[in-house]
Design a protein around this motif. Sequence first.
Motif, short mmCIF file in Angstrom:
data_model
loop_
_atom_site.label_atom_id
_atom_site.label_comp_id
_atom_site.label_asym_id
_atom_site.label_seq_id
_atom_site.Cartn_x
_atom_site.Cartn_y
_atom_site.Cartn_z
N GLN A 218 0.80 -0.93 -0.43
CA GLN A 218 0.15 0.23 0.01
C GLN A 218 0.81 1.13 -0.09
OE1 GLN A 218 -1.67 2.23 2.01
NE2 GLN A 218 -3.79 2.82 0.81
N ALA A 219 0.04 2.34 -0.42
CA ALA A 219 0.87 3.64 -0.65
C ALA A 219 0.29 4.54 -0.11
CB ALA A 219 1.46 3.38 -2.48
N GLY A 220 -0.88 4.93 0.66
CA GLY A 220 -1.35 5.37 0.83
C GLY A 220 -0.40 6.16 2.26
N ALA A 221 -0.58 7.85 1.92
CA ALA A 221 0.19 8.34 2.94
C ALA A 221 -0.39 8.77 4.33
CB ALA A 221 1.43 9.05 2.14
N SER A 222 -1.70 10.08 3.57
CA SER A 222 -2.45 11.15 4.43
C SER A 222 -2.70 9.95 5.51
CB SER A 222 -3.87 11.22 3.49
OG SER A 222 -4.43 9.96 3.43
N THR A 224 -5.63 9.17 7.20
CA THR A 224 -6.75 7.78 6.49
C THR A 224 -5.82 6.57 5.61
OG1 THR A 224 -8.52 8.85 6.16
CG2 THR A 224 -9.02 6.64 5.35
N GLY A 225 -5.39 6.96 4.97
CA GLY A 225 -3.75 5.72 4.14
C GLY A 225 -3.12 5.28 5.16
N ARG A 226 -2.73 6.35 6.00
CA ARG A 226 -1.38 5.64 6.77
C ARG A 226 -2.21 4.43 7.98
NH1 ARG A 226 3.00 10.22 8.48
NH2 ARG A 226 3.39 10.99 6.99
N ALA A 227 -3.15 5.03 8.20
CA ALA A 227 -4.18 4.15 9.68
C ALA A 227 -5.12 2.51 8.36
CB ALA A 227 -5.45 5.05 9.33
N PHE A 228 -4.98 2.83 7.47
CA PHE A 228 -5.21 1.42 6.73
C PHE A 228 -3.78 0.88 6.18
CE2 PHE A 228 -6.25 -0.83 2.65
CZ PHE A 228 -6.48 -1.31 2.56
N TYR A 250 8.77 6.79 8.77
CA TYR A 250 8.65 5.47 9.57
C TYR A 250 8.57 5.28 11.52
CZ TYR A 250 11.81 1.55 10.00
OH TYR A 250 12.56 -0.14 10.00
N ALA A 251 8.65 5.65 11.69
CA ALA A 251 8.47 5.91 13.32
C ALA A 251 7.17 5.86 13.72
CB ALA A 251 9.48 6.85 13.56
N ASP A 252 6.25 6.94 12.21
CA ASP A 252 4.51 7.61 12.56
C ASP A 252 4.37 5.50 12.41
OD1 ASP A 252 2.67 8.31 12.93
OD2 ASP A 252 2.59 8.32 10.91
N VAL A 253 4.52 4.72 11.18
CA VAL A 253 4.01 3.94 11.02
C VAL A 253 4.12 2.53 11.83
CG1 VAL A 253 4.04 1.95 8.57
CG2 VAL A 253 3.60 4.32 8.73
#
Lengths: 456, 456
Positions: A218-222, A224-228, A250-253
Motif C-alpha cells: 500500500q502507498a497511502g500517505a494521508s 486515512t492512508g497511513r491508518a489503512f 517510518y517512526a509513525d507507521v
Amino acid sequence: MTRGKKKQLHLNLFLRNTGHHEASWRHPRSRPDGVIDVRYYQRLAQTAERGKLDSLFLADSYGLPPTMQFLVQQALEPFTLLSALAMVTSRIGLIGTASTTYNEPYHVARKFVSLDHISGGRAGWNIVTSTGNATAFNFGAEPLPDHTDRYRRADEFLAVVQALWDSWEEDAIVGDKASGLYVDPAKLHEISHAGEHFHVRGPLNLPRAPQGQPVLVQAGASETGRAFASRHAEAIFTAQNTLADGQRFYADVKGRMRKLGRDPEAAKILPGLCPIIGDTPAEAQDKERELNELTQPAYGVYRLSNLLKMDLGGYPLDGPLPYQELAHNAEINSQKARHQLYLDLARRENLTIRELILRTATSRGHYSITGTPVEIADEMERWMREGAADGFNLMPPCFPTELDAFVDKVVPELQNRDLFRTDYEGETLREHYGLERPARAAAVAGTGGRAAVSAQ
Amino acid sequence: MTRGKKKQLHLNLFLRNTGHHEASWRHPRSRPDGVIDVRYYQRLAQTAERGKLDSLFLADSYGLPPTMQFLVQQALEPFTLLSALAMVTSRIGLIGTASTTYNEPYHVARKFVSLDHISGGRAGWNIVTSTGNATAFNFGAEPLPDHTDRYRRADEFLAVVQALWDSWEEDAIVGDKASGLYVDPAKLHEISHAGEHFHVRGPLNLPRAPQGQPVLVQAGASETGRAFASRHAEAIFTAQNTLADGQRFYADVKGRMRKLGRDPEAAKILPGLCPIIGDTPAEAQDKERELNELTQPAYGVYRLSNLLKMDLGGYPLDGPLPYQELAHNAEINSQKARHQLYLDLARRENLTIRELILRTATSRGHYSITGTPVEIADEMERWMREGAADGFNLMPPCFPTELDAFVDKVVPELQNRDLFRTDYEGETLREHYGLERPARAAAVAGTGGRAAVSAQ
C-alpha cells in the motif's frame, strides 16, 4: 538486527514505461515503442532478477490524462503483463496494482490467487483507491468518490478479498481417484459477506494461494492512508524527500503498528528512490541535466496545476508559487500527502515554479539522488541505519540504461557492504521480504463446511 | 471454395482442466494436480500449436457449483493464464471468456487489447452473459438477471468495448523525440458513451490492437443468442448432436448474416466435437467404456436436474425422463438451447435417465465420436462438405492423452486429405480464421480529436 542476522535492504523495482523521468522517452537511448512490447519488459524483469531484487511492481490507472502529446502514459494491463513476466523469471516477486474503487472483490481475489499459482508464490497486491476523474468517468457518470468513502470501501473490499482467499482450507483437495472424492466439501467455505458495499457468497473458484495470501502492498500517505497501511500492509511504498521526513514517517507507521499489536517487522517501508548514476559526480550531474533539458514547461505547468488543484498557467515560471491562493489541503480529494509534499519542498528550498517542476520531473516528488554508486549506496545505508527505510522502491529515471547501471554498479556496492543479498534465499515474495505465511482465518462462525450435493 | 483455394477446416482447442469427460480426473493417466499448474497448460498449448490448430480457448465462470466433491471445477483466471501461454507459443490464437453481465466494459476492452499486444495479435473474446446464481451471488444480492436483460446489457457492453478499441487512430503515436510530440491529440478520441447500462468517456489507455480488434467469439444458441451471434460473432461455438441439427443451425446463422448484410464467411461456425480415438473401433469403445465406468451417478443426477431445472433424484435411473413434469423451455433463464438439446436427444433415442447421463458425461451434450482417426476425419469432412461446420471446437475427453492422439493421428489424416493446414500461413488469429482486419470506425460524430492541454 533481525533474528541474529544483519539487517539487509529490500529492493523493489518500480516499472514505468520508458522510465520515471517525465522526459525519459525523449532520451536518445530510450525505446518508447517498447512500452507495449512484452519483450521490453521481459528484459527489464530479467535484469532486476539478475540484481536479486525482491520484487518488481506495476502501477496502474484506468484512464488517460489529457497530456498524451507530452509523454508516454498508455500501459499494458498489469495482470496480463505480470503473468507474462512470470514465465521468463523464476524468483522475483510480481506486484500488481488493483483499485478497490473500480473493481469487484471476487475478480480481484481471483486474479491475485491465479497469478500466485502461475508464478509459484510471487504475487503481491498494491492496493489503491484510484485518483482523478479521468478514471471515474470510465466507470459511470459520477465523479471520484471522496477520500473517506473510497477508504471505507477499501476496508470492506479487502476484508472480502481476504475471506475469499481463505475460503478453501489448505487440504481441501482430496483427489482420491479410487473413491471419486475430489474435494472434501466440509473444507470449502462460503463467506456469505453482506456489507455496506458488497454482497459476496463465495467460495472462490481457486484453491488457496501458494503464499497463503498474496503480499499486501500500500502507498497511502494521508492520515486515512497511513491508518489503512498500518493495519494491513506488508510493504509500504512512500514518497519522502529528506531523511528527517523519512524518519518521521517510518517512526509513525511502525508506532501505529505496535499500537495495533502488529510486529513492526511485518511491514517493510520502502521510500521511492530515483538514482541518477555516474562514475563521477560530474557524469551523474550531466545525465540529470540532459534529462531536465528535455522536459516541456507546458507539461510541467499542467502537472503541477493538476496536483495543486489550481491553474498555474498565468503565473511567471520564474516566480514563486502563489501560496496564499492555493487551496487548503483539507479540500484535496486525492493524492493529499503528495500535495503537501510539493508545498513543503517549494517552501523549504524557496523554489520558483520552474525549479519545482524540474525538481519533480525526475520522479514526481520521490527522493532522487544524483551521484556515484558509492554515494548512492551511502545514502541508502544511511536511511536504513537511521530508521527511515527497510529498503527502497527503485524508480530509475530511464529504462533500460539506468536500471542496468543500478544492477551493475550499485547492487555490487551494497552486496560488498553486506547490505543486500548475493542470491535469493527463498522462493516466494513473502520469503524475500521476510514475511510470515499467513495462517488461514477460521471459517465464518456457524458456517462450517459448505453444503454439498448428497452422494446418495 | 473460398478465393480459389480449397476450403479447409478451422480447429479450436477447448481447454478444460483434466478433460471434457466429467470423470476424466479419475482416469489413471490424468493429472488432476495439473489444473492449477501453468506448466500443464503450457504443454497442452504447445501440443495444439504443434498440430497447427487455429486457436485455443478457455471457458470461464465466476463461481463454484456445489459439486466439488465429484470433479475438478476450479480454474485459473483466463487472462493470467492466456498471457502466460502467449509466452510459450508463437502462433496459436488465444481465446478468453469474459462475461458482459459481471464486468465493466473498460476493463474488458483493455484486457483483450493488452493480450493482443502481448501475444502479437492472437487474442479473441468469447462473449458470455453468465449462467446461474453461483456466479450472481458473488456480485451482489440479486439473482442472475433474466435472459433478455442480460443480452440487452451485452449489446451495449459490446458497443462500448468496440468504441474503446477504436478510440486510438492507428497512427496516433508520433513519437517525435526532437519536437517532444508523443501522441497527436487529434487522433485520440473520447467515446462519450451514455447509455442504459454504462457511462464511459474513454479513450482507452492502450493503443489500437495489432489485430485492429480482437476476434469476437460467441456461443449463444437461443433465439436471442443466435441473433447476437449473427450480428457480431466472427467464430461461433455451438453444440449440435446430429448432422441434420448442425446443418439447420449452420443454414440459420449464415442466412441471418446474409440478411444483415454480412458476408457469411465472416463468421466461422465451429460445433463442439469430442473425439474418443482408438487405432481400432474396439479400442476406442474400450476407452469410452473405461471413462463412463468412472462416472458417479449422484453427480449425473445433479447435473441433469440442474440443467432441466427439476429434481430428478426421486426418479428411477433406468426409467425415462418425466417429460410431462419438466418445465417448459420458455421458463428457462439460461442455457435455453442446451436444455432443449437434452430433451430432444432423450426423446429421439428413447434414453433412460442413466443413459442420458452417460451420453452427456463425455462432453455435456456436444457431439462425440468414438472411432478410429479415419472414422473421425470422415465425420469431420462430412460435416464440412455437407454444410454443418466450418471447423470444430475440439473437446478432448482427457488431457493430455486424447489431445496427443488427435494431434498425432487425426490431424495428419486431415492434412493428407488437404482439409487442414500443414503449417501456419498467417501470424494472427484473424489470419488463421481468414477474417478481415476491421477498419477503425469513424470517430463519434462531432467529437473530432480529444481536447489537448495547450502547448502554450
